[in-house]
Design an enzyme around this catalytic site. Structure first.
Site, short mmCIF file in Angstrom:
data_model
loop_
_atom_site.label_atom_id
_atom_site.label_comp_id
_atom_site.label_asym_id
_atom_site.label_seq_id
_atom_site.Cartn_x
_atom_site.Cartn_y
_atom_site.Cartn_z
N SER A 145 61.98 -4.30 -94.61
CA SER A 145 63.34 -3.75 -94.65
C SER A 145 63.33 -2.42 -95.41
CB SER A 145 64.24 -4.75 -95.38
OG SER A 145 65.44 -4.16 -95.81
N TYR A 158 67.43 -10.73 -101.44
CA TYR A 158 66.96 -10.03 -100.24
C TYR A 158 65.99 -8.92 -100.65
CZ TYR A 158 67.18 -8.01 -95.53
OH TYR A 158 66.85 -7.55 -94.27
P1 NAD Z 1 70.05 -12.09 -87.09
O1 NAD Z 1 70.85 -12.83 -88.10
O2 NAD Z 1 70.72 -11.52 -85.88
O3 NAD Z 1 68.80 -12.96 -86.61
C1 NAD Z 1 68.08 -13.78 -87.48
C2 NAD Z 1 67.38 -14.85 -86.66
O4 NAD Z 1 66.72 -15.75 -87.55
C3 NAD Z 1 68.37 -15.68 -85.83
O5 NAD Z 1 67.80 -15.96 -84.58
C4 NAD Z 1 68.53 -16.93 -86.68
O6 NAD Z 1 68.95 -18.06 -85.94
C5 NAD Z 1 67.12 -17.08 -87.24
N1 NAD Z 1 67.11 -17.92 -88.44
C6 NAD Z 1 67.89 -17.77 -89.54
N2 NAD Z 1 67.66 -18.78 -90.41
C7 NAD Z 1 66.71 -19.57 -89.84
C8 NAD Z 1 66.06 -20.78 -90.25
N3 NAD Z 1 66.34 -21.37 -91.42
N4 NAD Z 1 65.13 -21.31 -89.43
C9 NAD Z 1 64.83 -20.72 -88.24
N5 NAD Z 1 65.42 -19.59 -87.80
C10 NAD Z 1 66.33 -19.02 -88.60
O7 NAD Z 1 69.37 -10.92 -87.92
P2 NAD Z 1 68.41 -9.72 -87.51
O8 NAD Z 1 69.04 -8.49 -88.00
O9 NAD Z 1 67.94 -9.82 -86.10
O10 NAD Z 1 67.22 -10.05 -88.51
C11 NAD Z 1 65.89 -10.28 -88.13
C12 NAD Z 1 64.98 -9.84 -89.26
O11 NAD Z 1 65.13 -8.42 -89.46
C13 NAD Z 1 65.31 -10.47 -90.61
O12 NAD Z 1 64.11 -10.74 -91.31
C14 NAD Z 1 66.10 -9.38 -91.32
O13 NAD Z 1 66.03 -9.50 -92.70
C15 NAD Z 1 65.37 -8.16 -90.82
N6 NAD Z 1 66.10 -6.89 -90.94
C16 NAD Z 1 67.28 -6.67 -90.30
C17 NAD Z 1 67.89 -5.43 -90.44
C18 NAD Z 1 69.18 -5.10 -89.75
O14 NAD Z 1 69.74 -4.01 -90.01
N7 NAD Z 1 69.71 -5.92 -88.89
C19 NAD Z 1 67.30 -4.44 -91.22
C20 NAD Z 1 66.10 -4.70 -91.85
C21 NAD Z 1 65.50 -5.93 -91.70
#
Ligand code: NAD
Length: 253
Positions: A145, A158
Site C-alpha cells: 500500500s 493498516y
Molecule cells: P475490497 O474490500 O474490495 O476486497 C477485499 C477482498 O478480500 C474481498 O474479496 C473480501 O471478501 C476479501 N476478504 C476480506 N476479509 C477476508 C477474510 N477474512 N477471508 C477471506 N477473504 C477476505 O478491497 P480492495 O481494495 O480490492 O483490497 C484488496 C487489497 O488491496 C487489500 O490488501 C488492500 O489493503 C489493498 N489495497 C487497496 C487499496 C485501495 O485503494 N483500494 C490501496 C492499497 C492497497
C-alpha cells in the site's frame, strides 16, 4: 521473443480476496495471460468465476476465512487435488479499520494484522514449501500500500501491517531466491474498490485525494493487471524483493 515470457499458459495461480476489487482484477489479468485460477474468499466468488470461465480458463472456488491461518493447509491441498501443482500466489485479501489512534482497540489491531500480515506470511510459507517440493520455482506477489511508505492517519494497524508486508516481502525474497522463487509486492495507490468507498463518499476528502494524484483520477482494478502479469511471469525472473507502486504518481509528488 520477450512477449512469450509474459504468457502464463499452463500456470496455476492462487489469488486471495478474489470476489471483488483488486483481487478480481488481478485474477482476471492472470487468466487473460493464460493461467488457471484458484480463488480464495470468505464470501461467494461466483462473479469472478464466471469472468474467468468466459476467458476459457478453469476457476476453483475455495471458501475460507483468512482471518486466521487455520485454513492454510486445506487451501493448498485442494489446489493440489484439483490442478496437481501451484505456480503463483497473490496475497491480496486485506482489510482496513479507521479510528483515531487514541480510540483504537485491540480487536481493530489484531483483526487487521492477522489477515494482512500473519496469514500473508503463512500462506507464502505454504506456497514456498510446495514450490520447493515441485522443484519448479514460483512467484509470490504481495499487496502492499501507499502506507508501506507513508504513515497515514486513523489507520494504525493498516499502516503497521502494510509496512510489515514490504519488510517480509524482502525477507522472503532473500531466503527463497536460491529456489527460483521471486517474492515481490505491488503497492496500489488510491483505487476504486469497497476498501475506499468511505473516502470516495466524502466529497471534500475525495477532491483532496484526486487533486494530489498526478494522473488526476482514482485507479481501477484493471490498472493492476499489467504489473500482476509481469510479476507472475518469466519476464520478472531477476526481480526480487521489490515493492512497485502503481499509484498514478502519488509517491512521486
Ligand atoms: P475490497 O474490500 O474490495 O476486497 C477485499 C477482498 O478480500 C474481498 O474479496 C473480501 O471478501 C476479501 N476478504 C476480506 N476479509 C477476508 C477474510 N477474512 N477471508 C477471506 N477473504 C477476505 O478491497 P480492495 O481494495 O480490492 O483490497 C484488496 C487489497 O488491496 C487489500 O490488501 C488492500 O489493503 C489493498 N489495497 C487497496 C487499496 C485501495 O485503494 N483500494 C490501496 C492499497 C492497497
Amino acid at each position: 521473443m520477450v512477449i512469450e515470457k509474459f504468457k502464463l499458459s499452463d500456470k496455476v495461480a492462487l489469488v486471495t480476496g478474489c470476489s471483488t476489487g483488486l483481487g478480481q482484477g488481478m485474477a482476471c489479468g492472470l487468466a487473460e495471460a493464460g493461467a488457471d485460477i484458484a480463488g480464495v474468499d470468505y464470501v461467494e466468488s461466483s462473479e469472478t468465476g464466471k469472468m474467468i470461465e468466459t476467458l476459457g480458463r478453469t476457476f476453483l472456488e475455495i471458501k475460507a476465512d483468512l482471518g486466521s491461518i487455520k485454513p492454510v493447509t486445506t487451501i493448498l491441498s485442494s489446489i493440489i487435488d484439483k490442478f496437481g501443482k501451484l505456480d503463483i500466489l497473490i496475497n491480496n485479501a486485506g482489510i482496513i479499520r479507521r479510528r483515531d489512534a487514541v480510540e483504537f482497540t485491540e480487536e481493530d489491531w489484531d483483526s487487521v494484522m492477522n489477515i494482512n500480515l500473519k496469514t500473508l506470511f503463512f500462506l507464502s510459507q505454504a506456497a514456498a514449501k510446495q514450490f520447493i517440493k515441485q522443484g519448479t520455482g514460483g512467484k509470490i506477489i504481495n499487496v502492499a500500500s501507499m502506507l508501506s511508505f507513508q504513515g497515514g492517519i486513523r489507520v494504525p494497524s493498516y499502516t503497521a501491517s502494510k509496512s510489515g508486508v514490504m519488510g517480509v516481502t524482502r525477507l522472503m525474497a532473500n531466503e527463497w531466491a536460491k529456489h527460483n522463487i521471486n517474492v515481490n509486492a505491488i503497492a496500489p495507490g488510491y483505487m476504486e474498490t469497497n476498501n475506499t468507498a468511505p473516502l470516495r463518499a466524502d466529497p471534500a476528502r475525495s477532491k483532496e485525494i484526486v487533486g494530489r494524484i498526478p494522473a488526476g483520477r482514482w485507479g481501477t482494478p484493471d490498472d493492476l493487471k499489467g504489473i500482476a502479469v509481469f510479476l507472475a511471469s518469466g519476464a520478472s525472473d531477476y526481480v526480487n524483493g521489490y515493492t512497485i507502486a502503481v499509484d498514478g504518481g502519488w509517491l512521486a509528488r
